[in-house]
Design a protein around this motif. Sequence first.
Motif: not given
Length: 185
Positions: A117-119, A150-151, A153
């Motif tokens: 999702l992020e990173g 880092v995210v 999911e």
Amino acid sequence: TGWDAAQFEAFAHRWLHVGEPGYGAALVSSTTYGHDVTRSTSGERRGPSPTTVRLTLARSPRFPDPDTDRGRHTFHYGLVAGADVPAAVEQGYAFNLPPRRVDGAGVDEVAPVVRVLEGPALVEAVKLAEDRGGDVVVRVYEPYGGRGGVVLETGFDLGDVRVTDLHEQDDEVAAGLAPLAVDGN
């Protein structure tokens, strides 16, 4: 000597990037993982020193398997001119893992099992644990040469998260470098 030069081969799966500020090139390969990158230091040449990239197509060692790399081989590789590191990563994956169409029963899109999702990271692999206990092993890595949070999911409920090595044993050193947290939402 040739023996000394041979020891500096590096491995790279799917892509290799060679660049300078403002320009680069990527070598993508589907079957070759050994690379040797050298820079000419000839005093006769004016201007920038040329960079040579060589692929190890087959090694054929005699030990431990005397028949290693014997027989017929097919190699696929490509050169991506003007590529930066993100383009090298993208083209390496596109070259190795082209999109597949899978017909389903009325399903337009299949959600990923795990996604970033992020990173600055990529999900390299997702598999069930070797002990067949139902755990999911996710290999995530940062391909661009930086660091950051880092995210992820998941498409399934999480109970616990651990950092392991390639043998799926707890890796306390890596866990200290990359602390993990689970958000129950």
